[in-house]
Scaffold this active site. Structure first.
Site, PDB file in Angstrom:
ATOM      1  N   ASP A   1       9.473   2.776  -0.791  1.00 15.89           N
ATOM      2  CA  ASP A   1       8.458   3.496  -0.019  1.00 15.89           C
ATOM      3  C   ASP A   1       8.718   3.222   1.463  1.00 15.89           C
ATOM      4  O   ASP A   1       8.350   2.177   1.985  1.00 15.89           O
ATOM      5  CB  ASP A   1       7.056   3.036  -0.424  1.00 15.89           C
ATOM      6  CG  ASP A   1       5.991   3.754   0.391  1.00 15.89           C
ATOM      7  OD1 ASP A   1       4.793   3.540   0.137  1.00 15.89           O
ATOM      8  OD2 ASP A   1       6.354   4.521   1.306  1.00 15.89           O
TER       9      ASP A   1
ATOM     10  N   LYS B   1       4.993  10.095   8.137  1.00 18.44           N
ATOM     11  CA  LYS B   1       4.762   9.628   9.512  1.00 18.44           C
ATOM     12  C   LYS B   1       5.760  10.213  10.531  1.00 18.44           C
ATOM     13  O   LYS B   1       5.597  11.330  10.988  1.00 18.44           O
ATOM     14  CB  LYS B   1       4.754   8.096   9.527  1.00 18.44           C
ATOM     15  CG  LYS B   1       3.569   7.523   8.691  1.00 18.44           C
ATOM     16  CD  LYS B   1       3.484   6.034   8.740  1.00 18.44           C
ATOM     17  CE  LYS B   1       2.527   5.481   7.708  1.00 18.44           C
ATOM     18  NZ  LYS B   1       1.136   5.420   8.158  1.00 18.44           N
TER      19      LYS B   1
ATOM     20  N   TYR C   1       0.861  -1.182   0.000  1.00 14.09           N
ATOM     21  CA  TYR C   1       0.000   0.000   0.000  1.00 14.09           C
ATOM     22  C   TYR C   1       0.892   1.225   0.000  1.00 14.09           C
ATOM     23  O   TYR C   1       1.841   1.313   0.784  1.00 14.09           O
ATOM     24  CB  TYR C   1      -0.894   0.007   1.245  1.00 14.09           C
ATOM     25  CG  TYR C   1      -1.785   1.225   1.363  1.00 14.09           C
ATOM     26  CD1 TYR C   1      -1.498   2.235   2.287  1.00 14.09           C
ATOM     27  CD2 TYR C   1      -2.906   1.371   0.561  1.00 14.09           C
ATOM     28  CE1 TYR C   1      -2.321   3.352   2.404  1.00 14.09           C
ATOM     29  CE2 TYR C   1      -3.741   2.479   0.670  1.00 14.09           C
ATOM     30  CZ  TYR C   1      -3.444   3.471   1.591  1.00 14.09           C
ATOM     31  OH  TYR C   1      -4.257   4.568   1.702  1.00 14.09           O
TER      32      TYR C   1
HETATM   33  P1  KE4 Z   1      -0.731   8.656   4.074  1.00 11.79           P
HETATM   34  O1  KE4 Z   1      -1.233   9.284   2.790  1.00 11.79           O
HETATM   35  O2  KE4 Z   1      -1.788   7.862   4.800  1.00 11.79           O
HETATM   36  O3  KE4 Z   1       0.010   9.669   4.975  1.00 11.79           O
HETATM   37  O4  KE4 Z   1       0.454   7.617   3.678  1.00 11.79           O
HETATM   38  C1  KE4 Z   1       0.161   6.618   2.727  1.00 11.79           C
HETATM   39  C2  KE4 Z   1       1.154   5.481   2.899  1.00 11.79           C
HETATM   40  C3  KE4 Z   1       2.183   5.353   1.971  1.00 11.79           C
HETATM   41  N1  KE4 Z   1       3.099   4.365   2.087  1.00 11.79           N
HETATM   42  C4  KE4 Z   1       3.047   3.474   3.111  1.00 11.79           C
HETATM   43  C5  KE4 Z   1       4.084   2.396   3.196  1.00 11.79           C
HETATM   44  C6  KE4 Z   1       2.019   3.576   4.094  1.00 11.79           C
HETATM   45  O5  KE4 Z   1       1.990   2.673   5.111  1.00 11.79           O
HETATM   46  C7  KE4 Z   1       1.061   4.595   3.994  1.00 11.79           C
HETATM   47  C8  KE4 Z   1      -0.078   4.747   4.980  1.00 11.79           C
HETATM   48  N2  KE4 Z   1      -0.200   3.732   5.964  1.00 11.79           N
HETATM   49  C9  KE4 Z   1      -1.540   3.479   6.469  1.00 11.79           C
HETATM   50  C10 KE4 Z   1      -1.442   2.406   7.564  1.00 11.79           C
HETATM   51  N3  KE4 Z   1      -1.188   1.130   7.020  1.00 11.79           N
HETATM   52  C11 KE4 Z   1      -2.202   4.711   6.968  1.00 11.79           C
HETATM   53  C12 KE4 Z   1      -3.420   4.488   7.833  1.00 11.79           C
HETATM   54  C13 KE4 Z   1      -4.669   4.955   7.164  1.00 11.79           C
HETATM   55  O6  KE4 Z   1      -4.814   4.774   5.938  1.00 11.79           O
HETATM   56  O7  KE4 Z   1      -5.515   5.515   7.906  1.00 11.79           O
END
Ligand code: KE4
Length: 424
Positions: A236, A264, A141
């Site tokens: 990523d 994060k 993801y």
């Molecule tokens: P955000 O757009 O949510 O800040 O980041 C996207 C993203 C990109 N790459 C990786 C490896 C990630 O884990 C994420 C976001 N992680 C999720 C949790 N697995 C965010 C939680 C959510 O979607 O509310």
């Protein structure tokens, strides 16, 4: 106001009552609780329950919630304003810290989320190579941009829509999906798309299909094949950056990607994202080059101040061995409890990240992750929650530890998780 009252109000105005699907409890059952405060390893719910938190706001809270140093940094920055829309000194300090922590990053651009970071990185790979196709890995993801919501993990997988509606088929056709840890599939993808692969984006250690680590040599194989084809390799590290090591997975695995995406932890809990890497690629970005990318709040002074404080703490404390000891302690407690109960389980763990798959099958990709007994996980999730431990409300997420878990919190959590397994 209680969580149930708040949720009833939220459901009237917010789809699913949540501002991010994975929070909705729809895959584990029941209704989400609301949190009114958080400190250290503890969440305080709207119902005045205290929970030991293993979500850590999905990764940022490596120092625990509301760390005094981060709080003070935000308060200090706030004295001078919340946003200027011009360059500010914090951005320069953040860029210098990121480059210092992650040697593969020669230049870096701040943005406001991991999604923006990965979306921009693949646009940059396409602009730099003048090619269109992107390879991603099933179950990984990378946020919710159209090109990457194909066979996606995290909330997309949790809610059964890894290929989101609303993504035009023409977009999805430019995304080639291969299984993680499968060299032959990688070879075949390049052979089937000669000279067309702009970039490969990977969670080098996967955290969005549960926690999965690469086979020995796999990442080097990926580095070699992308270099051979002139394809941009994007790590990523939005989740793993600064979490598994100061320099992330690329430091642990001694691999140098062309671009890295971050988020994060570098926001200290405030909205943030970043992408960076080879200067020759990054210099294709506007205003220098033809690849456009922008953001009203990019480099926001409050988020930068919070992130800088968090990175400085990591520099001072170098907590990675301590975090790994906490992760091992938890892993061993779960393994022992499952052995005593006669339940098959896999507990992949590295440093402060782990996940729990109730399956006898070693989990090494999306397909084997799906062999986990989801119903059993859901019962485990609720048993832990009832006893005071909050795990991610999905069988397809990683759990996170912080330095604040050291001491009573980790011991209590081991007791609770062992007791929850004994009841399954
Ligand atoms: P955000 O757009 O949510 O800040 O980041 C996207 C993203 C990109 N790459 C990786 C490896 C990630 O884990 C994420 C976001 N992680 C999720 C949790 N697995 C965010 C939680 C959510 O979607 O509310």
């Amino acid at each position: 106001m209680s969580s149930s009252d708040l949720f009833a109000r939220a459901l009237q105005l917010i789809p699913g009552g949540v501002n991010s699907p994975v929070r909705a409890f729809r895959s584990v059952g029941g209704a989400p609780f609301f949190v009114k405060a958080a400190r250290g390893a503890t969440l305080v719910t709207a119902d005045d329950r205290e929970l030991i938190d293993f979500v850590c706001t999905w990764g940022p809270a490596i120092h625990g919630h509301n760390h005094p140093r981060i709080k003070a940094a935000i308060a200090d920055a706030l004295e001078r304003g919340t946003s200027f829309g011009t360059p500010n000194p914090y951005e320069v300090e953040m860029a210098e810290l990121i480059v210092k922590f992650v040697p593969s990053i020669q230049k870096v651009r701040m943005c406001n989320s991991g999604t923006e970071a990965t979306m921009s990185a693949i646009r940059l790979a396409r602009g730099f190579t003048k090619r269109d196709k992107i390879i991603k890995f099933a179950g990984c993801y990378h946020g919710h941009s159209d090109s990457l919501l194909v066979a996606a993990g995290s909330g997309a997988l949790t809610h059964g829509n890894p290929d989101s509606a609303g993504v035009p088929a023409a977009f999805a056709r430019e995304t080639v999906v291969v299984p993680y840890n499968d060299r032959a599939a990688l070879d075949a993808a390049f052979a089937a798309n000669p000279g067309q692969i702009a970039g490969v984006i990977i969670e080098a250690y996967c955290g969005n299909v549960g926690f999965i680590m690469p086979d020995a040599g796999y990442l080097q194989y990926l580095r070699d094949i992308t270099a051979k084809h002139g394809t941009v390799l994007i790590f990523d590290e939005v989740m793993t950056g600064f979490r598994l090591a100061k320099g992330g997975v690329q430091e642990l695995e001694k691999i140098t990607p062309d671009l890295t995406t971050l988020g994060k932890i570098i926001g200290g809990g405030l909205p943030v994202g970043a992408f960076g890497g080879r200067a020759d690629i990054m210099d294709c970005l506007a205003p220098l080059g033809p690849v456009y990318q922008a953001g009203t709040l990019s480099g926001n002074p409050l988020a930068m101040a919070a992130g800088i404080a968090g990175l400085r703490l990591l520099e001072e404390q170098n907590p990675y061995a301590r975090l790994d000891a906490l992760g091992r302690k938890l892993r061993d407690a779960v393994l022992a409890a499952c052995k005593a109960k006669g339940i098959a389980v896999q507990v992949p763990q590295c440093g402060s990240m782990f996940s729990i798959f109730f399956t006898p099958t070693p989990v090494r990709d999306y397909a084997t992750a799906l062999t986990g007994n989801k119903q059993l996980f859901n019962r485990f999730f609720h048993a832990c929650l009832a006893k005071g431990v909050y795990l991610a409300p999905s069988a397809y997420e990683a759990a996170f530890l912080s330095t604040a878990h050291e001491g009573p919190a980790i011991d209590r959590a081991c007791e609770i998780m062992s007791a929850a397994i004994a009841e399954l």
